[in-house]
Each structure stands twice: as C-alpha cells, then as structure tokens.
Write a protein that holds these residues in place. Structure first.
Motif, mmCIF file in Angstrom:
data_model
loop_
_atom_site.group_PDB
_atom_site.id
_atom_site.type_symbol
_atom_site.label_atom_id
_atom_site.label_comp_id
_atom_site.label_asym_id
_atom_site.label_seq_id
_atom_site.Cartn_x
_atom_site.Cartn_y
_atom_site.Cartn_z
ATOM 1 N N TYR A 111 0.692 -1.392 -0.065
ATOM 2 C CA TYR A 111 0.074 -0.051 -0.375
ATOM 3 C C TYR A 111 1.035 1.590 0.483
ATOM 4 O O TYR A 111 2.607 1.006 0.086
ATOM 5 N N ASP A 112 -0.124 2.311 -0.505
ATOM 6 C CA ASP A 112 1.036 4.114 0.011
ATOM 7 C C ASP A 112 1.026 4.395 0.637
ATOM 8 O O ASP A 112 1.214 5.450 0.990
ATOM 9 N N VAL A 113 -0.333 4.427 1.143
ATOM 10 C CA VAL A 113 -1.475 5.356 2.176
ATOM 11 C C VAL A 113 -2.614 4.351 3.114
ATOM 12 O O VAL A 113 -3.087 3.102 2.753
ATOM 13 N N ALA A 114 -2.055 4.443 4.009
ATOM 14 C CA ALA A 114 -3.013 3.192 5.467
ATOM 15 C C ALA A 114 -4.035 4.718 6.325
ATOM 16 O O ALA A 114 -3.301 5.480 6.638
ATOM 17 N N VAL A 115 -5.267 4.086 6.630
ATOM 18 C CA VAL A 115 -5.843 4.815 6.743
ATOM 19 C C VAL A 115 -5.996 3.690 8.758
ATOM 20 O O VAL A 115 -6.432 2.853 8.524
ATOM 21 N N LEU A 116 -5.603 4.630 9.024
ATOM 22 C CA LEU A 116 -5.442 3.780 10.786
ATOM 23 C C LEU A 116 -7.249 4.869 11.341
ATOM 24 O O LEU A 116 -6.223 6.156 11.752
ATOM 25 N N MET A 117 -8.003 3.603 11.644
ATOM 26 C CA MET A 117 -9.085 4.117 12.115
ATOM 27 C C MET A 117 -8.661 3.793 13.899
ATOM 28 O O MET A 117 -9.311 2.553 14.458
ATOM 29 N N SER A 118 -8.402 5.155 14.321
ATOM 30 C CA SER A 118 -8.307 4.455 15.576
ATOM 31 C C SER A 118 -7.572 5.747 16.228
ATOM 32 O O SER A 118 -7.283 7.259 15.824
ATOM 33 N N GLY A 119 -8.130 6.473 17.536
ATOM 34 C CA GLY A 119 -7.330 7.149 18.351
ATOM 35 C C GLY A 119 -6.450 7.256 19.479
ATOM 36 O O GLY A 119 -6.307 7.408 20.079
ATOM 37 N N ASP A 120 -6.038 6.214 19.507
ATOM 38 C CA ASP A 120 -5.216 5.377 20.497
ATOM 39 C C ASP A 120 -3.470 5.584 20.059
ATOM 40 O O ASP A 120 -2.900 5.180 19.257
ATOM 41 N N VAL A 140 -7.876 8.621 11.894
ATOM 42 C CA VAL A 140 -9.597 8.971 11.369
ATOM 43 C C VAL A 140 -9.677 8.241 13.515
ATOM 44 O O VAL A 140 -9.844 7.762 13.719
ATOM 45 N N GLY A 141 -10.235 9.425 13.089
ATOM 46 C CA GLY A 141 -11.548 9.275 15.346
ATOM 47 C C GLY A 141 -11.942 10.719 15.090
ATOM 48 O O GLY A 141 -12.261 10.998 14.618
ATOM 49 N N THR A 142 -12.658 10.207 16.301
ATOM 50 C CA THR A 142 -13.490 11.076 17.074
ATOM 51 C C THR A 142 -13.056 11.928 18.072
ATOM 52 O O THR A 142 -12.092 11.718 19.039
ATOM 53 N N ARG A 143 -13.423 13.777 17.928
ATOM 54 C CA ARG A 143 -13.027 14.836 19.280
ATOM 55 C C ARG A 143 -12.898 14.275 20.562
ATOM 56 O O ARG A 143 -14.357 13.588 20.606
ATOM 57 N N GLY A 144 -12.161 14.209 21.278
ATOM 58 C CA GLY A 144 -12.147 14.272 22.381
ATOM 59 C C GLY A 144 -11.871 12.077 22.575
ATOM 60 O O GLY A 144 -11.580 12.072 24.131
ATOM 61 N N MET A 145 -11.673 11.715 21.548
ATOM 62 C CA MET A 145 -11.020 10.004 21.907
ATOM 63 C C MET A 145 -9.588 10.073 20.531
ATOM 64 O O MET A 145 -9.108 9.194 20.367
ATOM 65 N N LYS A 159 -11.406 14.025 11.483
ATOM 66 C CA LYS A 159 -12.321 14.086 12.496
ATOM 67 C C LYS A 159 -13.850 13.074 11.790
ATOM 68 O O LYS A 159 -14.152 14.151 11.122
ATOM 69 N N LEU A 160 -14.912 12.066 12.796
ATOM 70 C CA LEU A 160 -15.546 11.504 11.927
ATOM 71 C C LEU A 160 -16.527 12.448 12.204
ATOM 72 O O LEU A 160 -17.456 12.709 10.517
ATOM 73 N N GLU A 161 -16.725 13.767 13.244
ATOM 74 C CA GLU A 161 -17.709 14.616 12.911
ATOM 75 C C GLU A 161 -17.533 15.327 11.183
ATOM 76 O O GLU A 161 -18.966 15.846 11.057
ATOM 77 N N ASP A 162 -16.543 15.562 10.601
ATOM 78 C CA ASP A 162 -16.799 16.662 9.767
ATOM 79 C C ASP A 162 -16.541 15.777 7.971
ATOM 80 O O ASP A 162 -16.901 15.881 7.520
ATOM 81 N N ILE A 163 -16.425 14.104 8.696
ATOM 82 C CA ILE A 163 -16.912 13.674 7.403
ATOM 83 C C ILE A 163 -18.680 12.831 7.436
ATOM 84 O O ILE A 163 -18.360 11.862 6.758
ATOM 85 N N ARG A 164 -19.693 13.014 8.383
ATOM 86 C CA ARG A 164 -20.094 12.408 8.583
ATOM 87 C C ARG A 164 -21.278 12.125 7.469
ATOM 88 O O ARG A 164 -21.543 11.237 7.265
ATOM 89 N N SER A 165 -21.306 13.333 6.625
ATOM 90 C CA SER A 165 -22.686 13.417 5.842
ATOM 91 C C SER A 165 -21.753 11.897 5.184
ATOM 92 O O SER A 165 -22.431 11.793 3.364
ATOM 93 N N GLU A 166 -20.649 11.601 4.944
ATOM 94 C CA GLU A 166 -19.783 10.894 3.588
ATOM 95 C C GLU A 166 -19.999 9.392 4.037
ATOM 96 O O GLU A 166 -19.606 8.725 3.760
ATOM 97 N N VAL A 167 -20.120 9.338 5.956
ATOM 98 C CA VAL A 167 -19.574 8.034 6.030
ATOM 99 C C VAL A 167 -20.481 7.404 6.728
ATOM 100 O O VAL A 167 -20.360 5.939 7.371
#
Length: 171
Positions: A111-120, A140-145, A159-167
């Motif tokens: 891969y060229d781009v890794a999308v890591l869906m975690s706030g850890d 990728v994560g959510t504010r406060g986490m 931030k998931l809040e910013d792309i809500r309409s897309e996902v």
C-alpha cells in the motif's frame, strides 16, 4: 493530481470505533468508509480488528459477516474477563493493537496510504516508523477520543464529525 495507481489499506480498531460511534450517536457505514478513503485510488485491503464474546453474540456475528461481504479481513480475539480488585467490577477486553501493527508492517509494501481508524496513542511509534518508509498515514477518530501523540504522528487526521455526511449509515 492523479492518485489512480495508489493503493490504500484501511486498519479499523473495532473497539475504538465502537466507542466513537457511541459518543457520536450515529453509526458508520463501512462500505461508505471504504468509498470515502479510496476515492480515485485502489483498495489493497481493509482490516477490522475486534474482540468477540464466547459464545458469540448473534448481532456481532451478523455485523462481521456483513464486513466480510464488503471485503474486510477480520482479525478477532476472544474477550477476556478480569476482576478489577479496587471496584469489584468485571473488565472485559481483547487488545488487538499488536495484530494491527503486525498487519501494518507485514503489508507495508502493498500500500501507499494507510488509513488507521483509531485514536489510540499506543500507535504513535508504529505510525512514525511506517511514515519513515515513505507511506502516507491518515488517522481517523472522533473529537475527545484522539491522543495528541497519534494525531501529531499522522500525516493528517480526519475527524468523523467532519465527514459524517460521507460515512454515516443511513437507515
């Protein structure tokens, strides 16, 4: 810019996204998540990491089956229960951080781009090392986490809040 020959790998920290959705009050549509993060690019693979109850819970089984149909590779571990001596409460967990890091490194040439869906924040060092190999890392994560260490280690953080309409899963 033409990204058509770039390959994307998506790594979903299932527990982290479960709690993120609970905080947000809405659910992710993982087909839309793949679509959003691959736009104009090729998907290499999408991985989903989760703890599973023994015996398995039917709704979780159905969810994981649906993810498999979307093309996700599922990595699961049995949930372990431990007793917190101080509060006498049962703590249930299945830590899959190592599995995520192993997959990120063992597939790094695919891969060229890794999308890591975690706030850890535990992923900070792994992200730095993968970036040092010339890979783009999108957190990728959510504010406060979101750990500030992880956010700073990524090339960019969505931030998931910013792309809500897309996902968001539309019922």
């Amino acid at each position: 810019m033409d990204y058509s020959n770039e390959r994307v790998a998506i790594f979903v920290d299932g527990a982290n996204m479960f709690y993120a959705q609970r905080v947000l009050g809405w659910h992710l549509d993982f087909a839309r998540v793949i679509e959003y993060f691959t736009r104009g690019r090729e998907i290499y693979n999408a991985f989903y990491y989760t703890g599973v109850q023994v015996p398995p819970d039917n709704s979780q089984r159905d969810f994981l089956t649906a993810l498999r149909h979307l093309g996700f590779t599922i990595r699961e571990k049995s949930i372990k229960e431990t007793l917190d001596q101080s509060s006498s409460s049962v703590i249930r967990r299945a830590n899959l951080d190592i599995e995520i890091v192993i997959d990120m490194f063992s597939t790094v040439n695919r891969y060229d781009v890794a999308v890591l869906m975690s706030g850890d924040g535990d992923f900070e060092r792994a992200v730095e090392l993968i970036r040092s190999r010339g890979k783009e890392i999108v957190g990728v994560g959510t504010r406060g986490m979101i750990s500030s260490e992880l956010e700073n280690a990524c090339d960019r953080y969505v931030k998931l809040e910013d792309i809500r309409s897309e996902v968001e899963k539309v019922r």
